[in-house]
Design a protein around this motif. Sequence first.
Motif, PDB file in Angstrom:
ATOM      1  N   PRO A   4       0.606  -1.288  -0.185  1.00 42.20           N
ATOM      2  CA  PRO A   4      -0.124  -0.214   0.230  1.00 42.20           C
ATOM      3  C   PRO A   4       0.787   0.827  -0.060  1.00 42.20           C
ATOM      4  CG  PRO A   4      -0.730  -1.804   1.616  1.00 42.20           C
ATOM      5  CD  PRO A   4       0.414  -2.058   1.293  1.00 42.20           C
ATOM      6  N   PRO A   5       2.380   1.061   0.184  1.00 38.99           N
ATOM      7  CA  PRO A   5       3.132   2.521   0.671  1.00 38.99           C
ATOM      8  C   PRO A   5       2.961   3.161  -0.929  1.00 38.99           C
ATOM      9  CG  PRO A   5       4.108   1.110   1.969  1.00 38.99           C
ATOM     10  CD  PRO A   5       2.057  -0.216   1.364  1.00 38.99           C
ATOM     11  N   VAL A   6       3.454   1.864  -1.398  1.00 41.93           N
ATOM     12  CA  VAL A   6       3.609   2.365  -2.983  1.00 41.93           C
ATOM     13  C   VAL A   6       2.341   2.577  -3.734  1.00 41.93           C
ATOM     14  CG1 VAL A   6       4.781   1.422  -4.506  1.00 41.93           C
ATOM     15  CG2 VAL A   6       5.599   0.142  -2.296  1.00 41.93           C
ATOM     16  N   LYS A   7       1.731   2.489  -2.849  1.00 36.96           N
ATOM     17  CA  LYS A   7       0.620   2.854  -4.119  1.00 36.96           C
ATOM     18  C   LYS A   7       0.097   4.247  -3.601  1.00 36.96           C
ATOM     19  CE  LYS A   7      -4.407   1.951  -4.460  1.00 36.96           C
ATOM     20  NZ  LYS A   7      -5.421   2.738  -4.090  1.00 36.96           N
ATOM     21  N   GLU A   8       0.602   4.501  -2.408  1.00 33.38           N
ATOM     22  CA  GLU A   8       0.283   6.243  -2.302  1.00 33.38           C
ATOM     23  C   GLU A   8       0.654   7.232  -2.912  1.00 33.38           C
ATOM     24  OE1 GLU A   8       0.050   5.575   2.328  1.00 33.38           O
ATOM     25  OE2 GLU A   8      -1.923   4.196   2.239  1.00 33.38           O
ATOM     26  N   ALA A   9       2.015   6.627  -2.604  1.00 34.72           N
ATOM     27  CA  ALA A   9       2.725   7.087  -3.315  1.00 34.72           C
ATOM     28  C   ALA A   9       2.889   7.632  -4.040  1.00 34.72           C
ATOM     29  CB  ALA A   9       4.432   6.551  -3.174  1.00 34.72           C
ATOM     30  N   ALA A  10       2.633   6.622  -5.571  1.00 33.44           N
ATOM     31  CA  ALA A  10       1.909   6.578  -6.662  1.00 33.44           C
ATOM     32  C   ALA A  10       0.897   7.694  -6.753  1.00 33.44           C
ATOM     33  CB  ALA A  10       1.454   5.084  -6.983  1.00 33.44           C
ATOM     34  N   GLU A  11       0.161   7.351  -6.299  1.00 31.78           N
ATOM     35  CA  GLU A  11      -1.289   8.417  -6.284  1.00 31.78           C
ATOM     36  C   GLU A  11      -0.691   9.957  -6.130  1.00 31.78           C
ATOM     37  OE1 GLU A  11      -3.931   6.152  -4.137  1.00 31.78           O
ATOM     38  OE2 GLU A  11      -4.564   5.329  -5.922  1.00 31.78           O
ATOM     39  N   SER A  12      -0.190   9.741  -4.520  1.00 29.82           N
ATOM     40  CA  SER A  12       0.478  11.456  -5.131  1.00 29.82           C
ATOM     41  C   SER A  12       1.174  12.071  -5.702  1.00 29.82           C
ATOM     42  CB  SER A  12       1.034  11.802  -3.490  1.00 29.82           C
ATOM     43  OG  SER A  12       2.262  10.762  -3.399  1.00 29.82           O
ATOM     44  N   GLY A  13       1.913  10.618  -6.124  1.00 27.07           N
ATOM     45  CA  GLY A  13       3.062  11.403  -7.133  1.00 27.07           C
ATOM     46  C   GLY A  13       2.056  10.971  -8.747  1.00 27.07           C
ATOM     47  N   ILE A  14       0.968  11.229  -8.892  1.00 27.97           N
ATOM     48  CA  ILE A  14       0.608  11.706 -10.273  1.00 27.97           C
ATOM     49  C   ILE A  14      -0.119  12.778 -10.172  1.00 27.97           C
ATOM     50  CG2 ILE A  14      -2.019  11.627 -11.133  1.00 27.97           C
ATOM     51  CD1 ILE A  14      -1.960   8.594 -10.561  1.00 27.97           C
ATOM     52  N   VAL A  15      -0.482  13.026  -8.296  1.00 32.66           N
ATOM     53  CA  VAL A  15      -1.632  14.505  -8.427  1.00 32.66           C
ATOM     54  C   VAL A  15      -0.121  15.419  -8.313  1.00 32.66           C
ATOM     55  CG1 VAL A  15      -1.588  16.034  -6.748  1.00 32.66           C
ATOM     56  CG2 VAL A  15      -2.671  13.610  -6.380  1.00 32.66           C
ATOM     57  N   LYS A  16       0.992  15.401  -7.969  1.00 31.41           N
ATOM     58  CA  LYS A  16       2.392  15.970  -8.162  1.00 31.41           C
ATOM     59  C   LYS A  16       2.772  16.428  -9.352  1.00 31.41           C
ATOM     60  CE  LYS A  16       5.867  18.275  -5.903  1.00 31.41           C
ATOM     61  NZ  LYS A  16       5.715  18.746  -5.355  1.00 31.41           N
ATOM     62  N   ILE A  17       2.681  15.540 -10.076  1.00 31.96           N
ATOM     63  CA  ILE A  17       2.901  15.640 -11.459  1.00 31.96           C
ATOM     64  C   ILE A  17       2.220  16.803 -12.018  1.00 31.96           C
ATOM     65  CG2 ILE A  17       3.048  14.551 -13.961  1.00 31.96           C
ATOM     66  CD1 ILE A  17       3.996  12.421 -12.734  1.00 31.96           C
ATOM     67  N   LYS A  18       0.458  16.718 -11.910  1.00 34.65           N
ATOM     68  CA  LYS A  18      -0.820  16.910 -12.403  1.00 34.65           C
ATOM     69  C   LYS A  18      -0.247  18.403 -12.302  1.00 34.65           C
ATOM     70  CE  LYS A  18      -4.373  13.599 -13.301  1.00 34.65           C
ATOM     71  NZ  LYS A  18      -4.986  13.303 -13.054  1.00 34.65           N
ATOM     72  N   THR A  19      -0.100  19.199 -11.110  1.00 30.61           N
ATOM     73  CA  THR A  19       0.311  20.798 -10.478  1.00 30.61           C
ATOM     74  C   THR A  19       1.192  20.998 -11.269  1.00 30.61           C
ATOM     75  OG1 THR A  19       0.001  19.176  -8.251  1.00 30.61           O
ATOM     76  CG2 THR A  19       0.185  21.954  -8.140  1.00 30.61           C
ATOM     77  N   ILE A  20       2.047  20.210 -10.827  1.00 26.83           N
ATOM     78  CA  ILE A  20       4.284  20.970 -11.762  1.00 26.83           C
ATOM     79  C   ILE A  20       2.508  21.016 -13.241  1.00 26.83           C
ATOM     80  CG2 ILE A  20       6.098  19.949 -12.997  1.00 26.83           C
ATOM     81  CD1 ILE A  20       6.295  18.654 -10.156  1.00 26.83           C
ATOM     82  N   ALA A  21       2.817  20.239 -13.724  1.00 22.66           N
ATOM     83  CA  ALA A  21       2.304  20.621 -15.151  1.00 22.66           C
ATOM     84  C   ALA A  21       1.330  21.755 -15.191  1.00 22.66           C
ATOM     85  CB  ALA A  21       1.462  19.312 -16.130  1.00 22.66           C
ATOM     86  N   ALA A  22       0.319  21.715 -14.030  1.00 26.81           N
ATOM     87  CA  ALA A  22      -0.823  22.965 -14.573  1.00 26.81           C
ATOM     88  C   ALA A  22      -0.387  24.462 -13.716  1.00 26.81           C
ATOM     89  CB  ALA A  22      -1.829  22.503 -13.764  1.00 26.81           C
ATOM     90  N   ARG A  23       0.749  24.616 -13.038  1.00 29.56           N
ATOM     91  CA  ARG A  23       1.598  25.440 -12.511  1.00 29.56           C
ATOM     92  C   ARG A  23       3.037  26.573 -13.447  1.00 29.56           C
ATOM     93  NH1 ARG A  23       1.709  24.717  -6.341  1.00 29.56           N
ATOM     94  NH2 ARG A  23      -0.338  24.704  -6.107  1.00 29.56           N
ATOM     95  N   ASN A  24       3.769  25.306 -14.002  1.00 29.14           N
ATOM     96  CA  ASN A  24       4.695  25.241 -14.539  1.00 29.14           C
ATOM     97  C   ASN A  24       4.592  25.735 -16.072  1.00 29.14           C
ATOM     98  OD1 ASN A  24       6.219  26.483 -12.465  1.00 29.14           O
ATOM     99  ND2 ASN A  24       5.599  23.833 -12.061  1.00 29.14           N
ATOM    100  N   THR A  25       5.151  26.387 -16.596  1.00 21.52           N
ATOM    101  CA  THR A  25       5.270  26.996 -18.243  1.00 21.52           C
ATOM    102  C   THR A  25       6.376  25.449 -18.875  1.00 21.52           C
ATOM    103  OG1 THR A  25       6.765  28.367 -17.842  1.00 21.52           O
ATOM    104  CG2 THR A  25       4.765  29.210 -18.891  1.00 21.52           C
TER     105      THR A  25
END
Length: 1707
Positions: free
Chosen positions: A32-53
């Motif tokens: 499960p820890p890995v799963k969570e880390a993965a999912e938060s990673g998805i959020v993180k990527i999306k955030t980066i993609a949204a915020r940065n040029t």
Amino acid sequence: MSISSPEAVKKLLENMQTDLRSLSMECKKKFPPVKEAAESGIVKIKTIAARNTDILAALKENSLEVVQPFLMGCGTKEPKITQLCLAAIQRLMSHEVVSEAAAGNIINMLWQLMENGLEELKLLQTVLVLLTTNTVVHDEVLSKAIVLCFRLHFTKDNITNNTAAATVRQVVTVVFERMVAEDERCKGIVEHPPPVQGNTNRRSVSTLRPSAKDAYMLFQDLCQLVNADAPYWLVGMTEMTRTFGLELLESVLNDFPGVFLQHQEFSFLLKERVCPLVIKLFSPNIKFRQGSSASSPAPVEKPYFPICMRLLRVVSVLIKHFYGLLVTECEIFLSLLVKFLDGEKPQWLRAVAVESVHRLCVQPHLLRSFCQSYDMKQHSTKVFRDIVNALGSFIQSLFIVPNAGNSTAVSAPAGGSGSGGQGAAQGGPGAGGVSGNLTTQAAFEYRGNWIPLMTVSVQGSAKATYLEMLDKVEPPSIPEGYAMSVAFSALLDLVRGITSMIERELAVEEEAAAEFRDTHPDQQWQPQPGVHLVWEEMVSACWCGLLAALSLLLDASTDETATENILKAELTMASLCGRLGLVTPRDAFITAICKASLPPHYALTVLSSNAANLSGKAYSIQGQSVQIISPSSESHQQVVAVGQPLTSQPQGTVVLTAKNIQCMRTLLNLAHCHGAVLGTSWQLVLATLQHLVWILGLKPGLGGALKPGRAVEGPSTVLTTAVMTDLPVISNILSRLFESSQYLDDVSLHHLINALCSLSLEAMEMASGNNKEPSLFAVAKLLETGLVNMDRIEILWRPLTGHLLEKVCQHPNSRMREWGAEALTALIKASLAYKHDPPLAENPRLQLLLLNPLKELSNVLHADIRQKQLESVLQILQSQGDSLGPGWPLVLGVIGAIRNDQGESLIRTAFQCLQLVVTDFLPAMPCTCLQIVVDVAGSFGLQNQELNISLTSIGLLWNISDYFFQRGEAIIQELEREEEALQKQAQEKGETLNRPFHPAPPFDCLWLCLYAKLGEMCVDPRPAVRKSAGQTLFSTIAAHGTLLQQPTWHIVVWKVLFQLLGCVRTSSTTADKEKIESGGGNILIHHSRDTAEKQWAETWVLTLAGVARIFNTRRYLLQQLGDFFEAWEVLLNHIQSAALSKNNEVSLAALKSFQEILQIVTPVRDSAGDTFAAMGVPPVLIDPFSASGPGRPLVRSDSLVERLTRYNGAELQAPPPGEESALEDSALWWSAWNTWYRTGTDSTRPPSGPTEKFSFIPSQPFLTALIQIFPALYQHIKANFSMEDLKKLGVILHGAVSVPISSDASPFILPSYTEAVLTSLQEAVLTALDVLQKAICVGPENLQIMYPAIFEQLLLFVEFSCKPPQYGRMETKHVANAKYNQIQLFAPAEWVALNYVPFAERSLEVVLDLYHKTACHKAVINEKVLQNIIKTLRMPLGLKYSCPSESTWKLAVSSLLKVLSIGLPVARQHALSGKFDTMWPELANAFEDFLFTKSTPPDNMSIQEFQKNEAVDVEVVQLISTEILPFANFIPKDFVGQIMTMLNRGSIHSQSASFTEAEIDVRMREDFSKVCFETLLQFSFSNKVSTPQEGYISRMALSVLLKRSQDVLRRYVEDERLSGRCPLPRQQVTEIIFVLKAISTLMDSLKKTQPENVDGNTWAQVIALYPTLVECITCSSPEVSSALKEALGPFKDFMQPPVSRVQNGES
């Protein structure tokens, strides 16, 4: 698509999200820890993609977080998850969105996986991606990553191991590449690193940049690891192999040499770590000796193949790249390398060593560095030389198999070249067995040792086999021949590399030199000395070893390609040595090729001497002495040719193999392409080629090219078809080789020529001893070389022609000679025909240089050579005759160099040349050569081999003279220019000008030379030549003499003409009188020319005539010379000696010449002459010889007119008419008179003592001519002609007439005896006297005293009629008795006196004629001429019938009558002067002698004749009655008495006793008696008695007559009475009859006479007769009776004397 493009970024984001989703899916249940880390990673990527040029940058910043889920995934150690995570990490890494920290985490995670042995290949892949995409990993992280790879290399899994090994290699490369990139980036920034103190601390890397530091640490640890020490930086290494470490070291060193060279720290590592390491690792290999005994003290570590091989690779790299840094270390390496080639080392070690050496050999620049660093330094190992020598001895050692080789092979099956290996490679036929597969496989074969040749690498690259066997642990088995093949390639590459490198540099240098010369033409180019020294050192170091190895290989090679390569190597080396000027090595290589071209053991001195020098050079390689091995003889080559050796040593035949031919081609190639550097070794090359050409039977053809000889020429020459097809090619290359000599520089060309010359000398030595055919190679090639180098022929001309001339053309072997001459003449012809620049015409020096050898050939005595020489002269004339210019003297010299000991054909050829010159080239040559032409033509005239040539050459001289004449002005101008130049030169040198006939002008000298030459021929031993030359000489002088200047005539007269006359006179007088039987062959000789003396006589005649003619025609000109009188005297002297010669022909001709100079005979004139005479020009230009002799065209009259107008010089002016006498100097004529007198005296002087048979008597024509000269001569001397001279003349005339003639000549001179004709001599004598008397007649008074002398002379001649003159004491026969009707051949000739009667009679007529004219002249009277005439006539008158000729006395009588008719009146006129007193008695005697002659008439005289003669007597009496008796008072009394007595005698008794009865009446001379009687009577009764004396005469006459009659009658009567019946003698009867007739006549006369004129006594006497008459009546003779009747008849008139008479009588 780039990773930063929007599409790529979008893709990346999508993929990452996909990966994280997948991860969360996989780990949902278990982790499960890995799963969570993965999912938060998805959020993180999306955030980066949204915020940065800049999404990628933002991702990198947050990469720790982004990567975290994947690292956690790897931590699960679940394969599927791990794989997914690693792939995702790799994707991130490849998009470079991993930060340094993230990278460190990734490495740590990978390390854990490695330690757990999971996903090993993926790990390696990830590390690789991480390290290669960017440089975020360094320092410890990097080292950890590297160690990770190393550790994976040592797993149990082979695939992993290999992949790891590859990764390690790649990672090491990446580390160094980073450093290179870093250096590249910082290139512009200048750094000042703190100085490194001594570089002692290994770790002092503070100065290095980050990447460099990593590289440094890595390399340092690699060294540590290989050295089996702990690493400093690569912490965590568990295991390491040396082989891998060495490989890595090698690849770093090889791939990044720049790093080590640019950074001191790295250089330091190399020096301090790598080299010692290598040396240390090498030690087992060095110490190990193959086959050393096991009982050695310390067990030696065996060489280990993998290490050793890798070490060698490292060494190769070190040497290749870091040689400059590691000079000393490299020296050690190279020495080790050389040691590894040792025979005692294991085979594999030797193989890899040789491969390493090969690697060095393909790097010439490296080799050069070795040479510079070691070989050229003092006290240093000669590394470069050792390498080459080691290769050489290595190759040799492969051939020299030790005897114990098999045991070695058994003891070391891995290494030795055992039989197993050999069998495998060779297919098992065994080393010695040479079978058919020899041809299929390339191999070397030497002394039974057979080594196959493999293709080991492409030329120029060292592709190693065993150095690349990195996977082998055990040493491999080396196939047989491998080491050899590598060594062979290495050798070839070494040669190729060195030579091409040096040649390239040489080319660059030459270009620079050329450029420098263009820009600084005045300065000398100075090359850099260092460079040359290096090159020379390199060559010097390697040549011995190379040559030894290459020679051996060449000898052993059985493969054409290999042979070709070896030859090429030797060739390039030879060429290089040549270019560098290293003579010994150059010659050594060339010798090797030469020896290989020739059959084995072929003795060729040049080569053996050279080889001896070399074989002395043994050189040692580490104590081993390696000799240059001599070639083996048992070659297994294919034999392609069998031929004759040129040398004498190998007897029989020699064989040539295909390899020999191949070597020959190389030799040709060498000479062709590198001739310029061969220098002295041309000798070797050419000597070898000569022998090969000989063996192959090539013989020289036209122009020196060699062609295959015919089979006939060498019976033992056998050529296979293979070589037959090659021959034309070889021959062609040979020709091209010499053609290419035109590209050689001058020095090289000289070397070539010198070599050919010495080769030729050698061939000549060989040819002279025996009669073998000589080798003509050298001569032919000298010719070829000369022909192609025409443009600079000057530099090679002297050595070339000098050799041909002095050596070859003089050789005893005719074939050799012939070729020498062929070569020389071909060269001369070609050089003259070549279009030189500047042209030959403008370069006289060159032209003379080229023609000189032609002239020198004249010194060769062999006829064949001279023939060649002359033929070529002919060709030169035909092709270059117009442009010979200054070369003419040489050419003419050649033509004229003929000698009598040369054969006819030579002379004929030479003469053809001369004819060509004279007909075509006289205008082309400088006028100064004309004299030489004359000399040459003269020498042909004088040669005695071929008469026709001598004669034709005289014709040529005539043509030459014509040329002089036509081109006179041009020649004069040119000669005078030349003369001025010579004069100037002579003055500058202070000498006098020396030329023949100086100081005459040059043109005149030309003529004088011509005359002198002809003069020489005029005294040639052969009569035909003399004749022709003489005619030509005089014709030339006659035709062209006008061109000469006056002073020159002086030389002509004295030096030419008189000198010639002198010689001819001497020769003629000393000539042999022996008869010449035939004129050679079957030619008959005419008797007039059958002795040398007679032939010389002809010459003398011709010469004298010619000289005389010149004196005649050129009189005016010669008289202007100062010494004409002396010349005249000399000429007269010559004429005199000729005239007195014992040869009739000569003497007569001399007189003709005499006549000519007295201008008695004028030269024959043609119409042209007459026109000149009209113009006032003396006929000097007309050719006096009307007949044109051989080769003498007659002068054309049209050209004469031209010439006259052109040369109307002073000497041609005819003297004005009035001055002729002035020119005729009386001294000359008196001199001529003296000569004439001397000649006449000597020739007519009768021989003294009793004559011998052969005393010389001058001929009639001679005497005639002599006398005929006088009238003309007299014309000139009459003014001072004295009595003295007249006497001299008389002597000669008398002498001439007295000379008898030879009986065999008499029929031609004399008419038959009965004809009364004068001979021409007698005519001439009379003419002479006639001229004289005519001259006296018209001359002055004082001349007339000469008349008597002339009469005297004539009267002498008149006497000849009765008393022919005596000639000395010679017995002469009367002409009538001469035996000329039956002349006996060879009987001594009788001498015949001439019939002088006609002459005497003619003389008498002349006397008459003259007396008629001169009777009254004082001198004639004073000198008693009349008396002399009468005295002279008395002789024929007295002889009467006894005269030799009846006509004589008749003429004498008639003459006497005529003379008296003229002379008596004169005598009467001068009666008182007493000048005629003595004449009267003479006259009386003459009358008496004639009228009462003692001679009796011939018995056969006819009555008519007698009557005619009686009529003459009557005429005489009538003359007395008319001319004498009437003038009795002027005449002495005695004389009258004599006349009376005579008449008395005539009137009574004049009959001749010899008459026959029948003729009595006629022969009684009754008319005569009657006339006498009548005359007596007439004068008895002359009525003009003026003086008592006259009356007395008449009375006396009458009484004498009557008394006489009385006596006769009385005697008759008595006799009649006594005789009885017998008749009286006839004469008595006749007498009585006459007396009776006389009485009757008297009676008639008395009747007619005036009575007063008759004396009384007379009457008494007449009447007293009567009784006596009456008594006669009784006579019985009827004749007497009839006479008596007539006598008695007149008495009737006396019967009664008339009254008047009585009265008169009384009164």
